[in-house]
Design an enzyme around this catalytic site. Structure first.
Site, PDB file in Angstrom:
ATOM      1  N   TYR A   1      -2.545  -1.059  10.388  1.00  0.00           N
ATOM      2  CA  TYR A   1      -2.422  -1.215   8.930  1.00  0.00           C
ATOM      3  C   TYR A   1      -1.072  -0.695   8.444  1.00  0.00           C
ATOM      4  O   TYR A   1      -0.363  -1.369   7.672  1.00  0.00           O
ATOM      5  CB  TYR A   1      -3.571  -0.457   8.260  1.00  0.00           C
ATOM      6  CG  TYR A   1      -3.720  -0.662   6.782  1.00  0.00           C
ATOM      7  CD1 TYR A   1      -4.475  -1.714   6.266  1.00  0.00           C
ATOM      8  CD2 TYR A   1      -3.122   0.210   5.868  1.00  0.00           C
ATOM      9  CE1 TYR A   1      -4.631  -1.890   4.902  1.00  0.00           C
ATOM     10  CE2 TYR A   1      -3.271   0.041   4.499  1.00  0.00           C
ATOM     11  CZ  TYR A   1      -4.030  -1.011   4.021  1.00  0.00           C
ATOM     12  OH  TYR A   1      -4.180  -1.172   2.663  1.00  0.00           O
ATOM     13  N   SER A  42       0.866  -1.193   0.000  1.00  0.00           N
ATOM     14  CA  SER A  42       0.000   0.000   0.000  1.00  0.00           C
ATOM     15  C   SER A  42       0.890   1.227   0.000  1.00  0.00           C
ATOM     16  O   SER A  42       2.066   1.156   0.408  1.00  0.00           O
ATOM     17  CB  SER A  42      -0.856  -0.016   1.272  1.00  0.00           C
ATOM     18  OG  SER A  42      -1.468   1.232   1.480  1.00  0.00           O
TER      19      SER A  42
HETATM   20  P1  NAD Z   1     -11.475  -6.074  -0.418  1.00  0.00           P
HETATM   21  O1  NAD Z   1     -12.111  -5.881   0.914  1.00  0.00           O
HETATM   22  O2  NAD Z   1     -12.270  -5.792  -1.647  1.00  0.00           O
HETATM   23  O3  NAD Z   1     -10.847  -7.520  -0.536  1.00  0.00           O
HETATM   24  C1  NAD Z   1     -10.215  -8.142   0.557  1.00  0.00           C
HETATM   25  C2  NAD Z   1     -10.122  -9.620   0.284  1.00  0.00           C
HETATM   26  O4  NAD Z   1      -9.526 -10.256   1.422  1.00  0.00           O
HETATM   27  C3  NAD Z   1     -11.504 -10.261   0.093  1.00  0.00           C
HETATM   28  O5  NAD Z   1     -11.419 -11.269  -0.895  1.00  0.00           O
HETATM   29  C4  NAD Z   1     -11.763 -10.879   1.451  1.00  0.00           C
HETATM   30  O6  NAD Z   1     -12.675 -11.966   1.429  1.00  0.00           O
HETATM   31  C5  NAD Z   1     -10.369 -11.334   1.814  1.00  0.00           C
HETATM   32  N1  NAD Z   1     -10.237 -11.619   3.247  1.00  0.00           N
HETATM   33  C6  NAD Z   1     -10.585 -10.813   4.280  1.00  0.00           C
HETATM   34  N2  NAD Z   1     -10.372 -11.450   5.439  1.00  0.00           N
HETATM   35  C7  NAD Z   1      -9.888 -12.685   5.124  1.00  0.00           C
HETATM   36  C8  NAD Z   1      -9.484 -13.802   5.890  1.00  0.00           C
HETATM   37  N3  NAD Z   1      -9.528 -13.784   7.232  1.00  0.00           N
HETATM   38  N4  NAD Z   1      -9.041 -14.903   5.239  1.00  0.00           N
HETATM   39  C9  NAD Z   1      -9.006 -14.935   3.884  1.00  0.00           C
HETATM   40  N5  NAD Z   1      -9.361 -13.895   3.106  1.00  0.00           N
HETATM   41  C10 NAD Z   1      -9.802 -12.785   3.727  1.00  0.00           C
HETATM   42  O7  NAD Z   1     -10.185  -5.128  -0.363  1.00  0.00           O
HETATM   43  P2  NAD Z   1      -9.158  -4.624  -1.491  1.00  0.00           P
HETATM   44  O8  NAD Z   1      -9.216  -3.154  -1.465  1.00  0.00           O
HETATM   45  O9  NAD Z   1      -9.297  -5.357  -2.763  1.00  0.00           O
HETATM   46  O10 NAD Z   1      -7.787  -5.026  -0.759  1.00  0.00           O
HETATM   47  C11 NAD Z   1      -6.901  -6.001  -1.237  1.00  0.00           C
HETATM   48  C12 NAD Z   1      -5.505  -5.662  -0.760  1.00  0.00           C
HETATM   49  O11 NAD Z   1      -5.134  -4.396  -1.286  1.00  0.00           O
HETATM   50  C13 NAD Z   1      -5.378  -5.540   0.766  1.00  0.00           C
HETATM   51  O12 NAD Z   1      -4.157  -6.106   1.201  1.00  0.00           O
HETATM   52  C14 NAD Z   1      -5.340  -4.033   0.988  1.00  0.00           C
HETATM   53  O13 NAD Z   1      -4.678  -3.679   2.168  1.00  0.00           O
HETATM   54  C15 NAD Z   1      -4.607  -3.594  -0.260  1.00  0.00           C
HETATM   55  N6  NAD Z   1      -4.791  -2.198  -0.608  1.00  0.00           N
HETATM   56  C16 NAD Z   1      -6.026  -1.711  -0.903  1.00  0.00           C
HETATM   57  C17 NAD Z   1      -6.153  -0.381  -1.224  1.00  0.00           C
HETATM   58  C18 NAD Z   1      -7.469   0.244  -1.545  1.00  0.00           C
HETATM   59  O14 NAD Z   1      -7.537   1.476  -1.636  1.00  0.00           O
HETATM   60  N7  NAD Z   1      -8.533  -0.528  -1.757  1.00  0.00           N
HETATM   61  C19 NAD Z   1      -5.028   0.462  -1.255  1.00  0.00           C
HETATM   62  C20 NAD Z   1      -3.792  -0.088  -0.961  1.00  0.00           C
HETATM   63  C21 NAD Z   1      -3.686  -1.411  -0.635  1.00  0.00           C
END
Ligand code: NAD
Length: 250
Positions: free
Chosen positions: A145, A132
């Protein structure tokens, strides 16, 4: 380009992970999905992608070990599952701290340690960790985080060095704000923590960080992941690629 490659993408039932799964399938890879969600929707995703699914809870090291044994050797590991919690440090529930460290950091260690022997035997591997912009810069009220994502980059650099002569690369992708459920769900807590309206959170907190004033698309992150899986990226390892609309340039 990725024909005959097997890829496990954690947290691929939603958001960025699902976009990466779709992009790897488009390149010919066989994909194994993981994540939480409605069983019927997950079944539909498996049908759409010709994918299999393992529903291990990644907060549980034993469940990860079982998943890795069930999945067998993989060529591509994308450690992507993650969660967020927004609160001041003195109000931050210790169980939320433990959960975020377990899912956003420790799970990547548990999957990687199990995947590496197969990659070494094959002489080829790609490990991509979704970090991130918060792996490089902090924001208030996100102590767990930010700590986990900073830790994930350190872990990634370390394994990149260990695996450098094995045909295996390890890199982080560091998005800014991507419009997914993870971002949408933190808006109410951010409104409470900062005493703001929804519009103020959108414009003065989220997009204020991104000089481009637009959210990153999950598909953009997926395209970068595809590039890192390709042969042209064979000498890219230990890197942390930002895709953050200029956030961390400031
Ligand atoms: P999201 O909430 O859409 O997806 C998260 C995924 O993780 C889902 O498939 C969920 O089912 C899974 N998950 C959650 N808890 C779990 C568990 N205990 N066991 C197995 N799977 C589990 O979120 P996203 O935005 O797609 O995030 C994905 C990654 O990207 C994360 O690591 C997040 O920190 C990172 N990220 C997101 C953003 C953003 O702005 N959305 C920015 C930077 C980094």
């Amino acid at each position: 380009m990725l024909k005959n490659r097997r890829a496990l993408i954690t947290g691929s039932t939603s958001g960025i992970g699902l976009a990466i799964a779709r992009a790897l399938v488009a390149e010919g890879a066989e994909v194994i999905l993981n994540g939480l969600g409605d069983p019927a929707e997950i079944e539909a995703l498996c049908d759409e992608l010709g994918a299999s699914y393992n529903g291990a809870n990644l907060m549980d090291a034993g469940a990860i070990a079982q998943m890795m044994a069930d999945v067998g050797p993989i060529d591509i590991l994308v450690n992507n599952a993650g969660m967020q919690h927004v609160a001041a440090v003195e109000d931050f529930p210790p169980e939320k701290w433990d959960a975020i460290i377990a899912l956003n950091l420790s799970a990547a260690f548990h999957t990687t340690r199990a995947a590496v022997p197969g990659m070494k035997a094959a002489g080829w591997g790609r490990i991509i960790n979704t970090a991130s912009a918060h792996s490089l810069a902090a924001s208030p009220f996100k102590c767990a985080y930010v700590a986990a994502k900073h830790g994930l980059t350190g872990f990634t650099k370390t394994i990149a060095l260990e695996l450098a002569t094995c045909g295996i690369t390890a890199n982080c992708i560091s998005p800014g704000y991507v419009w997914t459920p993870l971002v949408e769900n933190q808006i109410p807590d951010t409104m409470a923590a900062r005493g703001m309206t929804r519009d103020q959170v959108m414009n003065d907190v989220l997009l204020a960080k991104q000089p481009t004033k637009s959210f990153v698309l999950p598909e953009d992150v997926a395209a970068l992941a595809v590039f890192l899986c390709g042969d042209a990226a064979r000498n890219i390892t230990g890197a942390n690629y930002t895709i953050d609309g200029g956030w961390t340039a400031e």
